[in-house]
Design an enzyme around this catalytic site. Structure first.
Site, PDB file in Angstrom:
ATOM      1  N   GLU A   1     -30.639   1.188   0.211  1.00 24.12           N
ATOM      2  CA  GLU A   1     -31.608   1.329   1.492  1.00 24.12           C
ATOM      3  C   GLU A   1     -33.226   1.375   0.814  1.00 24.12           C
ATOM      4  OE1 GLU A   1     -31.591   0.847   4.991  1.00 24.12           O
ATOM      5  OE2 GLU A   1     -33.587   0.770   4.535  1.00 24.12           O
TER       6      GLU A   1
ATOM      7  N   CYS B   1     -36.255  11.052  -3.886  1.00 19.40           N
ATOM      8  CA  CYS B   1     -35.614   9.561  -4.560  1.00 19.40           C
ATOM      9  C   CYS B   1     -36.665   9.137  -5.699  1.00 19.40           C
ATOM     10  CB  CYS B   1     -35.795   8.341  -3.853  1.00 19.40           C
ATOM     11  SG  CYS B   1     -34.775   8.574  -2.160  1.00 19.40           S
TER      12      CYS B   1
ATOM     13  N   ARG C   1     -39.001  18.199   0.123  1.00 17.66           N
ATOM     14  CA  ARG C   1     -38.174  17.651  -0.727  1.00 17.66           C
ATOM     15  C   ARG C   1     -38.792  17.356  -2.442  1.00 17.66           C
ATOM     16  NH1 ARG C   1     -32.188  14.597   0.571  1.00 17.66           N
ATOM     17  NH2 ARG C   1     -34.078  13.325   1.971  1.00 17.66           N
TER      18      ARG C   1
ATOM     19  N   VAL D   1     -23.756   9.563   1.496  1.00 22.68           N
ATOM     20  CA  VAL D   1     -24.410  11.195   1.450  1.00 22.68           C
ATOM     21  C   VAL D   1     -25.219  10.994   0.378  1.00 22.68           C
ATOM     22  CG1 VAL D   1     -21.571  11.977   2.391  1.00 22.68           C
ATOM     23  CG2 VAL D   1     -22.469  10.055  -0.511  1.00 22.68           C
TER      24      VAL D   1
ATOM     25  N   SER E   1     -26.115   4.749   0.139  1.00 25.69           N
ATOM     26  CA  SER E   1     -26.747   5.899  -1.023  1.00 25.69           C
ATOM     27  C   SER E   1     -27.282   4.878  -2.030  1.00 25.69           C
ATOM     28  CB  SER E   1     -25.023   6.953  -1.199  1.00 25.69           C
ATOM     29  OG  SER E   1     -25.633   7.598  -0.499  1.00 25.69           O
TER      30      SER E   1
ATOM     31  N   THR F   1     -27.220  12.190  -3.754  1.00 23.65           N
ATOM     32  CA  THR F   1     -26.785  11.887  -4.438  1.00 23.65           C
ATOM     33  C   THR F   1     -28.009  12.892  -5.010  1.00 23.65           C
ATOM     34  OG1 THR F   1     -28.435  10.104  -4.475  1.00 23.65           O
ATOM     35  CG2 THR F   1     -25.545   9.550  -4.173  1.00 23.65           C
TER      36      THR F   1
ATOM     37  N   GLU G   1     -39.741   7.814   3.806  1.00 24.21           N
ATOM     38  CA  GLU G   1     -40.089   8.499   4.939  1.00 24.21           C
ATOM     39  C   GLU G   1     -41.932   8.518   5.537  1.00 24.21           C
ATOM     40  OE1 GLU G   1     -38.448  12.761   3.935  1.00 24.21           O
ATOM     41  OE2 GLU G   1     -36.613  11.812   2.884  1.00 24.21           O
TER      42      GLU G   1
ATOM     43  N   ALA H   1     -36.539  -0.625  -8.019  1.00 25.35           N
ATOM     44  CA  ALA H   1     -38.497  -0.787  -7.539  1.00 25.35           C
ATOM     45  C   ALA H   1     -38.296   0.014  -7.153  1.00 25.35           C
ATOM     46  CB  ALA H   1     -37.212  -1.284  -5.654  1.00 25.35           C
TER      47      ALA H   1
HETATM   48  P1  NAD Z   1     -29.582  14.157   2.958  1.00 23.72           P
HETATM   49  O1  NAD Z   1     -29.010  15.197   1.589  1.00 23.72           O
HETATM   50  O2  NAD Z   1     -30.562  13.931   3.843  1.00 23.72           O
HETATM   51  O3  NAD Z   1     -27.810  13.040   3.601  1.00 23.72           O
HETATM   52  C1  NAD Z   1     -27.061  13.093   3.319  1.00 23.72           C
HETATM   53  C2  NAD Z   1     -26.021  13.959   3.894  1.00 23.72           C
HETATM   54  O4  NAD Z   1     -24.268  13.439   3.363  1.00 23.72           O
HETATM   55  C3  NAD Z   1     -25.911  15.308   4.352  1.00 23.72           C
HETATM   56  O5  NAD Z   1     -25.804  15.999   5.979  1.00 23.72           O
HETATM   57  C4  NAD Z   1     -23.884  16.150   3.896  1.00 23.72           C
HETATM   58  O6  NAD Z   1     -23.930  16.874   4.611  1.00 23.72           O
HETATM   59  C5  NAD Z   1     -23.617  14.680   3.681  1.00 23.72           C
HETATM   60  N1  NAD Z   1     -22.199  14.986   3.386  1.00 23.72           N
HETATM   61  C6  NAD Z   1     -22.232  14.925   2.261  1.00 23.72           C
HETATM   62  N2  NAD Z   1     -21.065  14.950   1.592  1.00 23.72           N
HETATM   63  C7  NAD Z   1     -20.314  14.512   2.943  1.00 23.72           C
HETATM   64  C8  NAD Z   1     -18.523  14.584   3.543  1.00 23.72           C
HETATM   65  N3  NAD Z   1     -17.948  14.417   2.402  1.00 23.72           N
HETATM   66  N4  NAD Z   1     -18.507  13.989   4.012  1.00 23.72           N
HETATM   67  C9  NAD Z   1     -19.654  13.982   5.425  1.00 23.72           C
HETATM   68  N5  NAD Z   1     -20.953  14.289   5.146  1.00 23.72           N
HETATM   69  C10 NAD Z   1     -21.343  14.506   3.936  1.00 23.72           C
HETATM   70  O7  NAD Z   1     -29.957  12.600   2.037  1.00 23.72           O
HETATM   71  P2  NAD Z   1     -30.892  11.527   2.215  1.00 23.72           P
HETATM   72  O8  NAD Z   1     -32.085  11.294   2.118  1.00 23.72           O
HETATM   73  O9  NAD Z   1     -29.995  10.964   3.391  1.00 23.72           O
HETATM   74  O10 NAD Z   1     -29.926  10.705   1.193  1.00 23.72           O
HETATM   75  C11 NAD Z   1     -28.804  10.187   0.688  1.00 23.72           C
HETATM   76  C12 NAD Z   1     -28.658   8.791   0.535  1.00 23.72           C
HETATM   77  O11 NAD Z   1     -29.610   7.872   0.040  1.00 23.72           O
HETATM   78  C13 NAD Z   1     -28.808   9.403  -1.301  1.00 23.72           C
HETATM   79  O12 NAD Z   1     -28.303   8.468  -2.398  1.00 23.72           O
HETATM   80  C14 NAD Z   1     -30.394   8.914  -1.273  1.00 23.72           C
HETATM   81  O13 NAD Z   1     -31.018   8.975  -2.774  1.00 23.72           O
HETATM   82  C15 NAD Z   1     -30.454   7.338  -1.102  1.00 23.72           C
HETATM   83  N6  NAD Z   1     -31.952   6.814   0.029  1.00 23.72           N
HETATM   84  C16 NAD Z   1     -32.568   8.688  -0.099  1.00 23.72           C
HETATM   85  C17 NAD Z   1     -33.947   7.783   0.833  1.00 23.72           C
HETATM   86  C18 NAD Z   1     -35.275   8.301   1.722  1.00 23.72           C
HETATM   87  O14 NAD Z   1     -35.951   8.384   1.243  1.00 23.72           O
HETATM   88  N7  NAD Z   1     -34.101  10.077   2.410  1.00 23.72           N
HETATM   89  C19 NAD Z   1     -34.403   6.112   1.297  1.00 23.72           C
HETATM   90  C20 NAD Z   1     -33.448   5.638   0.309  1.00 23.72           C
HETATM   91  C21 NAD Z   1     -32.208   6.107  -0.007  1.00 23.72           C
HETATM   92  C1  UDX Z   2     -39.325   5.998  -1.427  1.00 18.17           C
HETATM   93  C2  UDX Z   2     -39.958   3.748  -1.588  1.00 18.17           C
HETATM   94  O1  UDX Z   2     -41.046   3.944  -1.314  1.00 18.17           O
HETATM   95  C3  UDX Z   2     -38.452   4.006  -0.594  1.00 18.17           C
HETATM   96  O2  UDX Z   2     -38.397   2.365  -0.831  1.00 18.17           O
HETATM   97  C4  UDX Z   2     -37.180   4.070  -1.661  1.00 18.17           C
HETATM   98  O3  UDX Z   2     -36.005   4.370   0.112  1.00 18.17           O
HETATM   99  C5  UDX Z   2     -37.063   5.737  -1.505  1.00 18.17           C
HETATM  100  O4  UDX Z   2     -38.093   6.295  -1.659  1.00 18.17           O
HETATM  101  P1  UDX Z   2     -40.240   7.739  -0.468  1.00 18.17           P
HETATM  102  O5  UDX Z   2     -40.193   8.981  -0.973  1.00 18.17           O
HETATM  103  O6  UDX Z   2     -39.553   8.385   1.532  1.00 18.17           O
HETATM  104  O7  UDX Z   2     -39.882   6.809  -0.378  1.00 18.17           O
HETATM  105  O8  UDX Z   2     -41.938   8.288   0.202  1.00 18.17           O
HETATM  106  P2  UDX Z   2     -43.513   7.178  -0.469  1.00 18.17           P
HETATM  107  O9  UDX Z   2     -44.301   6.216   0.283  1.00 18.17           O
HETATM  108  O10 UDX Z   2     -42.725   5.869  -1.257  1.00 18.17           O
HETATM  109  O11 UDX Z   2     -43.640   8.173  -1.090  1.00 18.17           O
HETATM  110  C6  UDX Z   2     -43.756   9.342  -2.695  1.00 18.17           C
HETATM  111  C7  UDX Z   2     -43.886   9.447  -2.789  1.00 18.17           C
HETATM  112  O12 UDX Z   2     -45.202   8.925  -3.392  1.00 18.17           O
HETATM  113  C8  UDX Z   2     -45.178  10.718  -2.402  1.00 18.17           C
HETATM  114  O13 UDX Z   2     -45.386  12.117  -2.747  1.00 18.17           O
HETATM  115  C9  UDX Z   2     -46.996  10.381  -1.525  1.00 18.17           C
HETATM  116  O14 UDX Z   2     -47.392  11.275  -1.376  1.00 18.17           O
HETATM  117  C10 UDX Z   2     -46.238   9.014  -3.139  1.00 18.17           C
HETATM  118  N1  UDX Z   2     -47.554   8.537  -2.948  1.00 18.17           N
HETATM  119  C11 UDX Z   2     -46.892   7.278  -2.648  1.00 18.17           C
HETATM  120  C12 UDX Z   2     -49.092   8.584  -3.733  1.00 18.17           C
HETATM  121  O15 UDX Z   2     -48.733   9.335  -4.238  1.00 18.17           O
HETATM  122  N2  UDX Z   2     -49.804   7.400  -3.880  1.00 18.17           N
HETATM  123  C13 UDX Z   2     -48.848   6.454  -3.089  1.00 18.17           C
HETATM  124  O16 UDX Z   2     -50.288   5.586  -3.747  1.00 18.17           O
HETATM  125  C14 UDX Z   2     -48.536   5.598  -2.409  1.00 18.17           C
END
Ligand code: NAD
Ligand code: UDX
Length: 473
Positions: free
Chosen positions: A172, A283, A353, A95, A136, A97, A176, A230
């Site tokens: 994780e 993040c 975001r 979920v 998360s 955070t 993206e 990290a």
């Molecule tokens: P997101 O907002 O895209 O997805 C979270 C989902 O959880 C939402 O769809 C929301 O409706 C659902 N949710 C919330 N409460 C709930 C509940 N009680 N029951 C069922 N569903 C519920 O978020 P995300 O980008 O997938 O990130 C999730 C977590 O992973 C965060 O802690 C984030 O920091 C971490 N994370 C994100 C990334 C990334 O690239 N986006 C990478 C690594 C780690």
């Molecule tokens: C990041 C971490 O890389 C990933 O390991 C973690 O799980 C989630 O957060 P993400 O935010 O999806 O991933 O993308 P990332 O490729 O890290 O880029 C983050 C931001 O930094 C973007 O706005 C990107 O354009 C910027 N960026 C990245 C730079 O400006 N320069 C770089 O050299 C790399």
């Protein structure tokens, strides 16, 4: 050999950018495991179930193929939380955070209300022994809160436990835009915990496609903290390079050359050194501010200030770029048409975001510019949601206000514009037809390339003034 439970049924709470792709890859690699991904957002679940794969809620290269293969085979997207938790041997928490917007720690600490709500649901519906996996990104020591909720909410009327839980941290690291590849070929998989049986059970899932040496186990707190650190390290590299870019512009050095020179040092490495308009994404900022909060909480003010500076430089970078654009355009952009190329926070995602484009566009709108925004994957509705934040600005502080629209093509965005501003590094911006674009633009015309990806020589040959991040032109 350590004993383990052969997991047959997984429930993942949260069908977002992490839950969706992560479970899709586990489903692909483990066809014998049945996976239910649940979410309280019904629209999101409907989108995951949409027959047209272009309608999936997130855009991620390669995701559609995995979904096509696994959906309704051993991967299901549903709003049936109770049933999915009841039948699961293992529950992943994926979920959101986000940073708290009010109350104690507002602006820094993570809002854990979704994590807590999920833990309570697990406590209520789980049966037998359930392994709960934190996917998360969470503040250090959240696992103990989760454990406490799980244990205390499932005492039966005689105060005895009728269920058993093990809590693991398994942060994780996917990014993206490359999520599927990151999940299929991770640098490492981190598992934190004390229950060897639970650790081995999770290891056994990843072990189907990840080399055992890459699966690192450690204590819960190290695992939770490592994830935050990290991200902080990666963000710190970007802020460092963005600070150096400004120095390059003042001194006559060139950021691409500096990047090459320092990246050749094997101790530094050549990845994550690209200067740009500031890091975005859900993040980096959130996780650093979490470290800042944690450090202050433990009385480590200097540590907090150190990490906070990474975020301050990021904000400064966005404002610095906005100012340069206004200054180059004779000190005013009021009524000028500016084409914005790219709105997502990075290429190959529809996620906006914390995208730097939001702040830069808002700055230019405040200066009265007419923005025409083109992005191949971000929808009009998303841009609208991001740019309409006027209620936050007191009405008497809005001096001049511009307008924005969304273009369907790059040409449409460029027509009659005074400047093209590249904010996201989409591949399609690398080889633009500058002869054509120049003929469409108003003179004098400008290219502001905040990502250093365009063929700026061609643009210049076609009479366009150039500003490139990190060089003195
Ligand atoms: P997101 O907002 O895209 O997805 C979270 C989902 O959880 C939402 O769809 C929301 O409706 C659902 N949710 C919330 N409460 C709930 C509940 N009680 N029951 C069922 N569903 C519920 O978020 P995300 O980008 O997938 O990130 C999730 C977590 O992973 C965060 O802690 C984030 O920091 C971490 N994370 C994100 C990334 C990334 O690239 N986006 C990478 C690594 C780690
Ligand atoms: C990041 C971490 O890389 C990933 O390991 C973690 O799980 C989630 O957060 P993400 O935010 O999806 O991933 O993308 P990332 O490729 O890290 O880029 C983050 C931001 O930094 C973007 O706005 C990107 O354009 C910027 N960026 C990245 C730079 O400006 N320069 C770089 O050299 C790399």
């Amino acid at each position: 050999m350590t004993e383990f439970k052969k997991i047959k049924n997984i429930c993942c709470i949260g069908a977002g950018y992490v839950g969706g792709p992560t479970m899709a890859v586990i489903a692909k690699k483990c066809p014998d495991i049945l996976i239910n991904v649940v979410d309280i957002n019904e629209n999101r679940i409907n989108a995951w179930n949409s027959a047209d794969l272009a309608e999936l809620p997130i855009f991620e290269p390669g995701l559609d193929e995995v979904i096509k293969k696994c959906r309704n085979r051993n991967l299901f997207f549903t709003t049936e939380v109770k049933k999915s938790i009841e039948s699961a041997d293992m529950v992943f928490l994926s979920v959101n955070t986000p940073i708290k917007s009010k109350g104690i720690g507002a602006g820094f600490a993570s809002d854990l209300k979704w994590v807590e709500a999920s833990a309570r649901q697990i406590a209520k519906f789980a049966k037998g022994h359930t392994i709960v996996v934190e996917k998360s990104t969470l503040p250090v020591r959240t696992a103990s809160t989760i454990k406490e909720i799980l244990i205390n909410s499932c005492l039966d009327k005689d105060n005895t436990f009728d269920k058993k839980f093990s809590v693991l941290s398994n942060p994780e690291f996917l990014a993206e835009g490359t999520a599927i590849d990151d999940l299929e070929n991770p640098d490492r998989v981190l598992i934190g915990g004390i229950d060897k049986f639970a650790i081995e059970s999770l290891k056994n899932i990843y072990g189907r496609w990840v080399d055992r040496e890459k699966i690192i186990t450690m204590n819960l707190w190290s695992s939770e903290l490592s994830k935050l650190i990290a991200n902080a390290f990666l963000a710190q590299r970007i802020s460092s390079m963005n600070a150096v870019a400004a120095l390059c512009e003042s001194t006559g050095a060139n950021i691409n050359e500096v990047e090459k020179a320092i990246g050749a040092d094997s101790r530094i490495g050549n990845k994550f050194l690209k200067a740009g308009p500031g890091f975005g994404g859900s993040c980096f900022k959130k996780d650093i501010l979490n470290i800042v909060y944690l450090s202050n909480f433990y009385g480590l003010k200097e540590v907090a200030d150190y990490w906070n500076q990474v975020v301050l430089i990021n904000n400064w970078t966005r404002h610095r770029i906005s100012k340069i654009i206004v200054n180059k355009l004779f000190g005013t952009v009021s009524g000028k048409k500016l084409s914005i190329l790219g709105f997502s926070f990075k290429a190959n995602t529809n996620d906006t975001r914390e995208s730097s484009a939001i702040q830069i566009c808002n700055n230019l709108l405040e200066e009265g510019a007419e923005l025409v925004i083109y992005d191949p994957k971000v929808s009009y509705r998303k841009i609208e949601e991001d740019l309409i934040q006027k209620e936050k600005i007191p009405i008497n502080q809005i001096v001049s206000e511009g307008s924005w629209s969304k273009a369907n093509t790059i040409e449409e965005a460029a027509e009659n514009s005074d400047a093209i501003i590249v904010l996201t590094e989409w591949d399609m911006f690398k080889n633009l037809d500058w002869e054509k674009l120049s003929s469409l633009m108003r003179k004098p015309s400008w290219l502001f390339d905040t990502r250093n990806i365009t063929d700026h020589k061609k643009a210049s040959e076609n009479g366009i003034n150039i500003w490139l991040l990190g060089s003195s032109n």
